[in-house]
Each structure stands twice: as structure tokens, then as C-alpha cells.
Write a protein that holds these residues in place. Structure first.
Motif, short mmCIF file in Angstrom:
data_model
loop_
_atom_site.label_atom_id
_atom_site.label_comp_id
_atom_site.label_asym_id
_atom_site.label_seq_id
_atom_site.Cartn_x
_atom_site.Cartn_y
_atom_site.Cartn_z
N SER A 181 1.64 -61.56 23.32
CA SER A 181 0.74 -60.94 24.28
C SER A 181 0.89 -59.42 24.32
O SER A 181 0.03 -58.72 24.85
CB SER A 181 0.99 -61.49 25.68
OG SER A 181 2.24 -61.05 26.18
N TYR A 213 9.74 -70.55 31.53
CA TYR A 213 10.65 -69.94 30.56
C TYR A 213 11.88 -70.81 30.30
O TYR A 213 12.49 -70.72 29.23
CB TYR A 213 11.06 -68.53 30.99
CG TYR A 213 12.15 -68.44 32.03
CD1 TYR A 213 13.48 -68.24 31.66
CD2 TYR A 213 11.86 -68.55 33.39
CE1 TYR A 213 14.49 -68.15 32.60
CE2 TYR A 213 12.86 -68.45 34.34
CZ TYR A 213 14.16 -68.26 33.94
OH TYR A 213 15.16 -68.16 34.89
N ASP A 255 -4.34 -61.17 28.37
CA ASP A 255 -4.95 -62.01 29.41
C ASP A 255 -5.91 -61.14 30.23
O ASP A 255 -5.48 -60.19 30.87
CB ASP A 255 -3.88 -62.61 30.33
CG ASP A 255 -3.02 -63.63 29.61
OD1 ASP A 255 -3.59 -64.46 28.88
OD2 ASP A 255 -1.79 -63.59 29.78
N CYS A 289 0.02 -63.08 33.62
CA CYS A 289 0.46 -64.46 33.51
C CYS A 289 1.72 -64.71 34.33
O CYS A 289 2.72 -64.04 34.15
CB CYS A 289 0.72 -64.80 32.04
SG CYS A 289 1.37 -66.45 31.80
N ARG A 324 8.11 -71.34 23.33
CA ARG A 324 6.72 -70.98 23.63
C ARG A 324 6.67 -69.75 24.54
O ARG A 324 5.83 -68.87 24.36
CB ARG A 324 6.01 -72.17 24.28
CG ARG A 324 4.54 -71.95 24.43
CD ARG A 324 3.79 -73.22 24.71
NE ARG A 324 2.41 -72.93 25.05
CZ ARG A 324 1.70 -73.63 25.89
NH1 ARG A 324 2.19 -74.70 26.46
NH2 ARG A 324 0.46 -73.29 26.15
N TYR A 325 7.57 -69.69 25.51
CA TYR A 325 7.63 -68.53 26.41
C TYR A 325 7.90 -67.26 25.61
O TYR A 325 7.20 -66.25 25.77
CB TYR A 325 8.72 -68.74 27.46
CG TYR A 325 9.02 -67.52 28.28
CD1 TYR A 325 8.19 -67.14 29.33
CD2 TYR A 325 10.12 -66.71 28.00
CE1 TYR A 325 8.45 -66.00 30.08
CE2 TYR A 325 10.38 -65.58 28.73
CZ TYR A 325 9.55 -65.23 29.78
OH TYR A 325 9.82 -64.09 30.51
N TYR A 331 4.94 -66.27 23.53
CA TYR A 331 3.88 -65.72 24.39
C TYR A 331 4.21 -64.28 24.79
O TYR A 331 3.36 -63.40 24.72
CB TYR A 331 3.70 -66.60 25.63
CG TYR A 331 2.63 -66.08 26.55
CD1 TYR A 331 1.29 -66.38 26.31
CD2 TYR A 331 2.94 -65.28 27.63
CE1 TYR A 331 0.30 -65.89 27.13
CE2 TYR A 331 1.96 -64.78 28.45
CZ TYR A 331 0.64 -65.09 28.19
OH TYR A 331 -0.34 -64.59 28.99
N GLN A 332 5.45 -64.04 25.23
CA GLN A 332 5.87 -62.69 25.62
C GLN A 332 5.62 -61.70 24.49
O GLN A 332 5.11 -60.62 24.71
CB GLN A 332 7.37 -62.68 25.95
CG GLN A 332 7.75 -63.14 27.32
CD GLN A 332 7.68 -62.04 28.33
OE1 GLN A 332 6.63 -61.79 28.89
NE2 GLN A 332 8.79 -61.38 28.59
N TRP A 348 3.85 -67.02 34.17
CA TRP A 348 5.00 -67.46 33.37
C TRP A 348 5.97 -66.30 33.15
O TRP A 348 7.17 -66.46 33.17
CB TRP A 348 4.58 -67.96 32.01
CG TRP A 348 3.80 -69.22 31.94
CD1 TRP A 348 3.58 -70.12 32.95
CD2 TRP A 348 3.14 -69.73 30.79
NE1 TRP A 348 2.82 -71.17 32.48
CE2 TRP A 348 2.54 -70.95 31.15
CE3 TRP A 348 3.01 -69.27 29.49
CZ2 TRP A 348 1.81 -71.73 30.25
CZ3 TRP A 348 2.29 -70.04 28.60
CH2 TRP A 348 1.69 -71.26 28.97
N CYS A 349 5.38 -65.13 32.90
CA CYS A 349 6.18 -63.96 32.54
C CYS A 349 6.75 -63.22 33.75
O CYS A 349 7.56 -62.31 33.58
CB CYS A 349 5.34 -63.00 31.72
SG CYS A 349 4.77 -63.72 30.16
#
Length: 177
Positions: free
Chosen positions: A165, A151, A93, A15, A157-158, A161-162, A17-18
Motif C-alpha cells: 500500500s 496483524y 485505499d 485501513c 498478509r498484513y 499489505y503494509q 488493520w494498519c
């Protein structure tokens, strides 16, 4: 005064985002853009990439000053952010768009990426083979604006998710090694 010569580095580590935050606040980093690369469709959308029909990877493209932050340092950070033994995606993911890869922009980057991959494999840090691909850079398409600097825009939310996941725990374990 000499003009700064910026270079590009492109990494896929699951992802996108990360993959922004670890690079974003380093000295010499001008920008970290979330996007798509490695596929066949021009200007793909997030939905198209996630459908695994375009061949694209979610990736980040980093513009950096090599005088202030070397490509080798970028590679060190990259290897710490993903599971290089997982070719099916990253953490929860799954699919082509989440596979890890280094997209090199010149022969020097290719050489350094291959050398760093070899050293990681030989280190014994992982019991399985390192499968992160090293591929020539292709056209990079900037992702939709809501994906940029996720982030910063959505910290709760970030962080969820981190953690959810499994990436946060993986990274913490890597720091212990």
C-alpha cells in the motif's frame, strides 16, 4: 486501591488493520478495536462501509489508562501512521471510509488534537496543508471478528499489505525526519 479510570481515543487513518499494531503493545493500552464510526447507518457491515454509502470511516477505538499513556502520546503515534495531507483516503485505499480523522470524546481531547495538528502544520514537515479532520466522536461499531487483531492473525498478509500500500515506506520516511 483506586480503580483505574480508562478513557477512549478514536482515530481513523485509512485501513484499520494498519492502525492497531502501533498502539496495541504500548503500556497502559487495554484494547484497540477495529470498527466504523462517523456515519449514518446503524451496525454497518464492512461491505456497506467500503461502498462509501454510509458515511463511516474505518477507525480504531483505543481504551487506555491516561495515567500510564497520555492522550498526547496517542496523538504522536497517530500522526506518524498516516499521511495527514491526503483527504481522499490513505495510500492506495481511496474514498470516504479511508479518510483520516481524530474523533474526540471530550473538550480536552478536542483541544489537544487541534493543538497537535497546528504544531504539525507549523513544523514544516509537510509541504501541503494538514487536512486530517477533528470531529466529535459518534457511535462506534465494532468491525467483524476477522478484522480484529489482523496483524496477529495474518502476519504475512498484513506485512504484504503494509508494504504494497505504500504505508510502510511512508512510516519509514517519517522516522527519518
Amino acid at each position: 486501591m483506586a480503580e483505574k479510570r480508562m478513557e477512549l481515543a478514536t482515530f481513523a487513518g485509512g485501513c484499520f488493520w494498519c492502525m492497531v499494531k502501533p498502539f496495541d503493545q504500548q503500556p497502559g493500552i487495554q484494547s484497540v478495536i477495529s470498527g466504523y464510526t462517523g456515519g449514518t447507518k446503524e451496525n454497518p457491515t464492512y461491505q456497506e462501509v467500503c461502498s462509501d454509502t454510509t458515511g463511516h470511516y474505518e477507525a480504531v477505538q483505543i481504551s487506555y489508562d491516561p495515567q500510564l499513556f497520555s492522550y498526547e502520546k496517542l496523538l504522536e503515534i497517530f500522526w506518524q501512521q498516516h499521511d495527514p495531507t491526503d483527504s481522499g483516503g490513505q495510500f492506495f485505499d481511496r474514498g470516504t471510509s479511508y479518510k483520516p480523522a481524530i474523533f474526540y470524546h471530550n473538550e480536552e481531547q478536542k483541544k489537544l488534537a487541534e493543538e497537535s495538528k497546528r504544531k504539525l502544520q507549523e513544523s514544516g514537515r509537510f509541504s501541503k496543508p494538514i487536512v486530517t479532520e477533528i470531529l466529535p466522536a459518534k457511535t462506534f461499531y465494532r468491525a467483524e471478528e476477522y478484522h480484529q487483531d489482523f496483524y496477529k492473525k495474518n502476519p504475512e498478509r498484513y506485512n504484504a499489505y503494509q508494504k504494497g500500500s505504500g504505508r510502510a515506506d511512508f512510516i519509514a520516511r517519517q522516522r527519518e525526519v
